[in-house]
Design an enzyme around this catalytic site. Structure first.
Site, PDB file in Angstrom:
ATOM      1  N   SER A  27       0.828  -1.207   0.000  1.00  0.00           N
ATOM      2  CA  SER A  27       0.000   0.000   0.000  1.00  0.00           C
ATOM      3  C   SER A  27       0.863   1.257   0.000  1.00  0.00           C
ATOM      4  O   SER A  27       1.784   1.385   0.809  1.00  0.00           O
ATOM      5  CB  SER A  27      -0.875   0.041   1.254  1.00  0.00           C
ATOM      6  OG  SER A  27      -1.804  -1.004   1.213  1.00  0.00           O
ATOM      7  N   HIS A  58      -4.060   0.136  -5.020  1.00  0.00           N
ATOM      8  CA  HIS A  58      -3.555  -1.105  -5.617  1.00  0.00           C
ATOM      9  C   HIS A  58      -4.070  -1.188  -7.055  1.00  0.00           C
ATOM     10  O   HIS A  58      -5.267  -1.339  -7.299  1.00  0.00           O
ATOM     11  CB  HIS A  58      -4.009  -2.320  -4.792  1.00  0.00           C
ATOM     12  CG  HIS A  58      -3.291  -2.419  -3.483  1.00  0.00           C
ATOM     13  ND1 HIS A  58      -2.145  -3.157  -3.326  1.00  0.00           N
ATOM     14  CD2 HIS A  58      -3.525  -1.839  -2.288  1.00  0.00           C
ATOM     15  CE1 HIS A  58      -1.725  -3.046  -2.073  1.00  0.00           C
ATOM     16  NE2 HIS A  58      -2.541  -2.246  -1.424  1.00  0.00           N
ATOM     17  N   HIS A  80      -5.462  -9.127  -0.555  1.00  0.00           N
ATOM     18  CA  HIS A  80      -5.455  -9.388   0.885  1.00  0.00           C
ATOM     19  C   HIS A  80      -6.619 -10.325   1.190  1.00  0.00           C
ATOM     20  O   HIS A  80      -7.675 -10.240   0.561  1.00  0.00           O
ATOM     21  CB  HIS A  80      -5.657  -8.091   1.666  1.00  0.00           C
ATOM     22  CG  HIS A  80      -4.725  -6.985   1.279  1.00  0.00           C
ATOM     23  ND1 HIS A  80      -4.953  -6.184   0.186  1.00  0.00           N
ATOM     24  CD2 HIS A  80      -3.575  -6.553   1.845  1.00  0.00           C
ATOM     25  CE1 HIS A  80      -3.980  -5.293   0.097  1.00  0.00           C
ATOM     26  NE2 HIS A  80      -3.128  -5.492   1.077  1.00  0.00           N
ATOM     27  N   TYR A  82      -8.533 -10.132   3.649  1.00  0.00           N
ATOM     28  CA  TYR A  82      -9.693  -9.384   4.170  1.00  0.00           C
ATOM     29  C   TYR A  82     -10.600  -8.844   3.069  1.00  0.00           C
ATOM     30  O   TYR A  82     -11.724  -8.427   3.336  1.00  0.00           O
ATOM     31  CB  TYR A  82      -9.237  -8.241   5.096  1.00  0.00           C
ATOM     32  CG  TYR A  82      -8.463  -7.128   4.427  1.00  0.00           C
ATOM     33  CD1 TYR A  82      -9.081  -6.228   3.568  1.00  0.00           C
ATOM     34  CD2 TYR A  82      -7.100  -6.968   4.667  1.00  0.00           C
ATOM     35  CE1 TYR A  82      -8.380  -5.206   2.958  1.00  0.00           C
ATOM     36  CE2 TYR A  82      -6.387  -5.952   4.075  1.00  0.00           C
ATOM     37  CZ  TYR A  82      -7.028  -5.072   3.212  1.00  0.00           C
ATOM     38  OH  TYR A  82      -6.321  -4.079   2.596  1.00  0.00           O
ATOM     39  N   GLU A  83     -10.116  -8.846   1.808  1.00  0.00           N
ATOM     40  CA  GLU A  83     -10.964  -8.383   0.707  1.00  0.00           C
ATOM     41  C   GLU A  83     -12.063  -9.399   0.388  1.00  0.00           C
ATOM     42  O   GLU A  83     -12.968  -9.111  -0.386  1.00  0.00           O
ATOM     43  CB  GLU A  83     -10.123  -8.133  -0.546  1.00  0.00           C
ATOM     44  CG  GLU A  83      -9.193  -6.930  -0.421  1.00  0.00           C
ATOM     45  CD  GLU A  83      -8.231  -6.826  -1.586  1.00  0.00           C
ATOM     46  OE1 GLU A  83      -8.630  -6.305  -2.639  1.00  0.00           O
ATOM     47  OE2 GLU A  83      -7.079  -7.283  -1.449  1.00  0.00           O
ATOM     48  N   ALA A 110       3.306  -2.090   3.758  1.00  0.00           N
ATOM     49  CA  ALA A 110       3.208  -1.073   4.796  1.00  0.00           C
ATOM     50  C   ALA A 110       2.968  -1.796   6.116  1.00  0.00           C
ATOM     51  O   ALA A 110       2.349  -2.861   6.134  1.00  0.00           O
ATOM     52  CB  ALA A 110       2.046  -0.137   4.482  1.00  0.00           C
ATOM     53  N   MET A 208      -1.231  -6.484   7.400  1.00  0.00           N
ATOM     54  CA  MET A 208      -2.368  -7.302   6.957  1.00  0.00           C
ATOM     55  C   MET A 208      -2.057  -8.104   5.693  1.00  0.00           C
ATOM     56  O   MET A 208      -2.967  -8.520   4.981  1.00  0.00           O
ATOM     57  CB  MET A 208      -3.578  -6.395   6.694  1.00  0.00           C
ATOM     58  CG  MET A 208      -3.954  -5.498   7.857  1.00  0.00           C
ATOM     59  SD  MET A 208      -5.312  -4.402   7.432  1.00  0.00           S
ATOM     60  CE  MET A 208      -5.226  -3.180   8.750  1.00  0.00           C
ATOM     61  N   SER A 209      -0.779  -8.317   5.396  1.00  0.00           N
ATOM     62  CA  SER A 209      -0.432  -9.010   4.140  1.00  0.00           C
ATOM     63  C   SER A 209       0.829  -9.843   4.330  1.00  0.00           C
ATOM     64  O   SER A 209       1.133 -10.271   5.437  1.00  0.00           O
ATOM     65  CB  SER A 209      -0.207  -7.963   3.033  1.00  0.00           C
ATOM     66  OG  SER A 209       0.913  -7.161   3.346  1.00  0.00           O
ATOM     67  N   ASN A 232       3.341   3.952  10.456  1.00  0.00           N
ATOM     68  CA  ASN A 232       2.785   4.498  11.704  1.00  0.00           C
ATOM     69  C   ASN A 232       3.286   3.672  12.876  1.00  0.00           C
ATOM     70  O   ASN A 232       3.770   2.551  12.687  1.00  0.00           O
ATOM     71  CB  ASN A 232       1.241   4.430  11.673  1.00  0.00           C
ATOM     72  CG  ASN A 232       0.745   3.012  11.406  1.00  0.00           C
ATOM     73  OD1 ASN A 232       0.692   2.573  10.254  1.00  0.00           O
ATOM     74  ND2 ASN A 232       0.415   2.297  12.459  1.00  0.00           N
ATOM     75  N   HIS A 243      -5.927   4.600   6.757  1.00  0.00           N
ATOM     76  CA  HIS A 243      -5.362   4.133   5.492  1.00  0.00           C
ATOM     77  C   HIS A 243      -4.746   5.301   4.720  1.00  0.00           C
ATOM     78  O   HIS A 243      -3.768   5.130   3.997  1.00  0.00           O
ATOM     79  CB  HIS A 243      -6.438   3.438   4.648  1.00  0.00           C
ATOM     80  CG  HIS A 243      -5.903   2.768   3.414  1.00  0.00           C
ATOM     81  ND1 HIS A 243      -4.947   1.768   3.446  1.00  0.00           N
ATOM     82  CD2 HIS A 243      -6.159   2.975   2.100  1.00  0.00           C
ATOM     83  CE1 HIS A 243      -4.661   1.385   2.214  1.00  0.00           C
ATOM     84  NE2 HIS A 243      -5.380   2.103   1.373  1.00  0.00           N
TER      85      HIS A 243
END
Ligand code: HPA
Length: 272
Positions: A27, A58, A80, A82-83, A110, A208-209, A232, A243
């Protein structure tokens, strides 16, 4: 879910210069693809079995070309879990890269930092991971022609590639932290209590990846390197996570990461 048709299309587009290094952009890191020369693109919709990315930032295309002399295949846009994609489908692009000629996979992502001294904009070489999601793209029937049923992931992130990354970092004057990445499913960010727990478990960065791709890659015999861009400090260590911040801080760190990867590609080019 077969990857062979997609691999054949990638091979056809690459002609006599098959890709040797696969690269997945995280990301906010899409501009990294600008370093790729003599490039040609193919949309994911023309690659059978590739899911369509749904997350802002993306792109959804694969770029073939050369980076510092190394033939690369770059996935501009990642998938991902979560998609809502099928977990087994996340392995398709990785296997397609392998079967199109790649021997190495470089993952970028990220991440939130669990170390106060590793702040936004800094880079972390992933030395190991914790699969907090407990999910794997390798569940289901195993195809023994792709890889073994039970995969040894005790050196999931290739030690030689880690050395190459650190050498390139020294040469370019970039600080490259090292640490353990913990995969959280998302799409929500973590709670402060989760982050405190992850720190006790030995994690240095959270995202998350990366982990599902790493597992699919090791299974099919790719050497893996992963670099996380800290966008962050993790939940509870700073106010408000978003995001938008992931995208803007990731994008600001891109020149540094591009310089580092240029150094890595130059070294890998000696093999090709
Ligand atoms: N948590 C999970 N994923 C992330 C974060 C985070 O804090 N930052 C960027 N991706």
């Amino acid at each position: 879910m077969d990857h062979q048709d997609a691999a054949a299309r990638i091979r056809a587009l690459a002609g006599d210069r098959p890709p040797r290094v696969g690269l997945i952009l995280g990301s906010g890191l899409g501009e990294l693809a600008e370093a790729i020369e003599s490039s040609s693109d193919i949309g994911y919709s023309d690659l059978p079995g590739f899911p369509a990315p749904t997350v802002a930032g993306h792109e959804g295309r694969l770029r073939l070309g050369a980076w510092s002399g190394t033939p690369v295949a770059c996935l501009q846009g990642r998938f991902h879990f979560y998609e809502g994609h099928d977990i087994q489908q996340l392995a398709v692009p990785i296997r397609a890269l392998r079967s199109a000629g790649c021997e190495t996979l470089i993952l970028t992502c990220a991440a939130g930092s669990l170390q106060p001294e590793m702040g936004p904009g800094e880079l972390m070489l992933v030395t190991d991971h914790i699969n907090w999601s407990g999910i794997s793209p390798l569940v289901g029937l195993n195809d023994d022609t792709i890889g073994p049923r039970f995969v040894d992931v005790s050196q999931a992130y290739d030690p030689t590639l880690q050395e190459i990354a650190q050498t390139a970092a020294k040469e370019t004057g970039i600080t490259l932290h090292e640490g353990v990445y913990v995969w959280c499913l998302g799409p929500n960010f973590e709670t402060p209590a989760e982050i405190r727990a992850f720190r006790k478990l030995g994690a240095d960065a959270v995202g998350m990846s990366t982990v599902p791709e790493c597992l699919a890659a090791v299974h099919c015999g790719l050497r893996v390197m992963a670099i996380a861009v800290v966008t962050n400090l993790a939940a509870g260590m700073q106010m408000n996570l978003s995001h938008v911040e992931t995208m803007t801080v990731g994008s600001a760190a891109t020149p540094q990461l591009s310089a580092l990867l240029g150094g890595v590609m130059k070294r890998l080019a000696l093999d090709y």
